[in-house]
Design an enzyme around this catalytic site. Structure first.
Site, mmCIF file in Angstrom:
data_model
loop_
_atom_site.group_PDB
_atom_site.id
_atom_site.type_symbol
_atom_site.label_atom_id
_atom_site.label_comp_id
_atom_site.label_asym_id
_atom_site.label_seq_id
_atom_site.Cartn_x
_atom_site.Cartn_y
_atom_site.Cartn_z
ATOM 1 N N GLY A 50 0.796 -1.054 0.076
ATOM 2 C CA GLY A 50 -0.194 -0.115 -0.020
ATOM 3 C C GLY A 50 0.963 1.231 -0.067
ATOM 4 O O GLY A 50 1.976 1.168 0.322
ATOM 5 N N GLN A 55 3.334 9.993 1.268
ATOM 6 C CA GLN A 55 4.554 9.144 1.492
ATOM 7 C C GLN A 55 5.579 9.633 0.204
ATOM 8 O O GLN A 55 6.626 9.398 0.346
ATOM 9 C CB GLN A 55 4.228 7.501 1.569
ATOM 10 C CG GLN A 55 3.629 7.130 3.034
ATOM 11 C CD GLN A 55 3.540 5.903 2.960
ATOM 12 O OE1 GLN A 55 2.509 5.285 2.341
ATOM 13 N NE2 GLN A 55 4.438 5.191 3.608
ATOM 14 N N CYS A 97 5.903 -0.396 7.639
ATOM 15 C CA CYS A 97 5.637 0.861 6.751
ATOM 16 C C CYS A 97 6.969 1.454 6.056
ATOM 17 O O CYS A 97 7.849 1.213 6.340
ATOM 18 C CB CYS A 97 5.317 1.874 7.659
ATOM 19 S SG CYS A 97 4.987 3.707 6.846
ATOM 20 N N LEU A 98 6.527 1.768 4.623
ATOM 21 C CA LEU A 98 7.721 2.188 3.884
ATOM 22 C C LEU A 98 8.386 3.357 4.268
ATOM 23 O O LEU A 98 9.582 3.618 3.927
ATOM 24 C CB LEU A 98 7.284 2.107 2.220
ATOM 25 C CG LEU A 98 6.725 0.944 1.850
ATOM 26 C CD1 LEU A 98 6.125 1.040 0.342
ATOM 27 C CD2 LEU A 98 7.885 -0.054 1.599
ATOM 28 N N HIS A 139 -4.331 1.531 7.998
ATOM 29 C CA HIS A 139 -3.090 1.906 8.094
ATOM 30 C C HIS A 139 -2.842 3.050 6.982
ATOM 31 O O HIS A 139 -2.365 4.159 7.442
ATOM 32 C CB HIS A 139 -2.114 0.909 7.641
ATOM 33 C CG HIS A 139 -0.675 1.271 7.493
ATOM 34 N ND1 HIS A 139 0.535 0.868 8.368
ATOM 35 C CD2 HIS A 139 -0.014 2.043 6.784
ATOM 36 C CE1 HIS A 139 1.575 1.146 7.803
ATOM 37 N NE2 HIS A 139 1.401 1.879 6.775
ATOM 38 N N GLU A 140 -3.424 2.883 5.836
ATOM 39 C CA GLU A 140 -3.163 3.948 4.909
ATOM 40 C C GLU A 140 -3.997 5.249 5.207
ATOM 41 O O GLU A 140 -3.580 6.354 4.844
ATOM 42 C CB GLU A 140 -3.646 3.652 3.348
ATOM 43 C CG GLU A 140 -2.882 2.240 2.926
ATOM 44 C CD GLU A 140 -1.313 2.486 3.013
ATOM 45 O OE1 GLU A 140 -0.821 3.471 2.954
ATOM 46 O OE2 GLU A 140 -0.742 1.414 2.976
ATOM 47 N N HIS A 143 -2.301 7.677 7.425
ATOM 48 C CA HIS A 143 -1.183 8.399 6.561
ATOM 49 C C HIS A 143 -2.229 9.730 6.374
ATOM 50 O O HIS A 143 -1.344 10.731 6.298
ATOM 51 C CB HIS A 143 -0.843 7.530 5.425
ATOM 52 C CG HIS A 143 0.387 6.917 5.888
ATOM 53 N ND1 HIS A 143 1.535 7.282 6.327
ATOM 54 C CD2 HIS A 143 0.456 5.478 5.472
ATOM 55 C CE1 HIS A 143 2.465 5.928 6.347
ATOM 56 N NE2 HIS A 143 1.834 5.215 6.008
HETATM 57 O O1 GNR Z 1 4.127 -2.435 2.488
HETATM 58 C C1 GNR Z 1 3.439 -2.427 3.562
HETATM 59 N N1 GNR Z 1 3.184 -3.517 4.391
HETATM 60 C C2 GNR Z 1 2.199 -3.497 5.344
HETATM 61 C C3 GNR Z 1 2.192 -4.728 6.167
HETATM 62 C C4 GNR Z 1 1.518 -4.613 7.349
HETATM 63 C C5 GNR Z 1 0.472 -3.725 7.632
HETATM 64 C C6 GNR Z 1 0.417 -2.544 6.827
HETATM 65 C C7 GNR Z 1 1.280 -2.357 5.436
HETATM 66 S S1 GNR Z 1 1.402 -1.142 4.564
HETATM 67 C C8 GNR Z 1 3.079 -1.027 3.916
HETATM 68 C C9 GNR Z 1 3.297 -0.079 3.024
HETATM 69 C C10 GNR Z 1 2.879 1.271 3.673
HETATM 70 O O2 GNR Z 1 3.826 1.963 4.368
HETATM 71 N N2 GNR Z 1 1.956 1.945 3.604
HETATM 72 O O3 GNR Z 1 1.638 3.041 3.751
HETATM 73 NI NI NI Z 2 2.692 3.058 5.802
#
Ligand code: GNR
Ligand code: NI
Length: 172
Positions: A50, A55, A97-98, A139-140, A143
């Site tokens: 995601g 980001q 999270c990236l 999660h997204e 952000h």
């Molecule tokens: O790549 C991602 N893997 C992930 C694994 C578990 C819960 C959420 C994520 S999202 C993350 C990519 C990211 O940072 N999205 O904002």
């Molecule tokens: Ni993230």
């Protein structure tokens, strides 16, 4: 299409952008689709499942995701997403999270949510998310409010995460 740089929490400038609240988008046009194309390419290259526009330094309420397994690509696009309902029951999940590379920790969130958003074509969609989809969309959407998954952890764990990312990014 282009791969853009992903902002990370090891430095103050990127962190300040990641903490911004993203702005709703007016509508889905070719310019926005070009942004979504870049986001997807950046997410695949990372690789991640995601990515929120903030980001890559664009504080708009736009998310891309691909939860497909294996070779088959299953890109999804969420513009101006809203959560309509959340379940009482929760699901703990080891998140990453990236923007916080190589740090993983458990976050507990509602197990099911219902969503409303515009898709790649600007059509309004309502659907239910559960499992990894529910984890990822929440999660997204955090952000979009300037919230990172480590903000759900204790201060000790959050500080450890930042320290780890600084080390990882120095080594990179
Ligand atoms: O790549 C991602 N893997 C992930 C694994 C578990 C819960 C959420 C994520 S999202 C993350 C990519 C990211 O940072 N999205 O904002
Ligand atoms: Ni993230």
């Amino acid at each position: 299409m282009a791969i853009r740089r992903i902002l990370t929490v090891d430095n103050a400038a990127d962190t300040a952008v990641l903490k911004q609240v993203s702005t709703p988008v007016e509508g889905v046009d070719d310019e926005l689709r070009a942004l979504m194309d870049d986001m997807l390419e950046t997410m695949y290259a990372a690789p991640g499942i995601g990515l929120a526009a903030v980001q890559i330094g664009v504080p708009k309420r736009v998310i891309v995701m691909d939860l497909g397994s294996g070779e088959e690509k299953a890109p999804r696009y969420f513009v101006n997403p809203e959560i309509l309902t959340t379940s009482e029951d929760t699901l703990p999940y080891e998140e990453g999270c990236l923007s916080i590379p190589e740090y993983y920790d458990e976050v507990e969130r509602p197990a099911k949510v219902t969503l409303r958003y515009l898709n790649y074509h600007g059509e309004q969609i309502e659907e239910e998310a559960e499992g990894l989809f529910a984890v990822c969309i929440q999660h997204e959407m955090d952000h979009l409010e300037g919230v990172l998954f480590i903000d759900h952890l204790s201060r000790l764990r959050r500080d450890r995460a930042i320290t780890k990312v600084k080390k990882v990014m120095r080594a990179a």
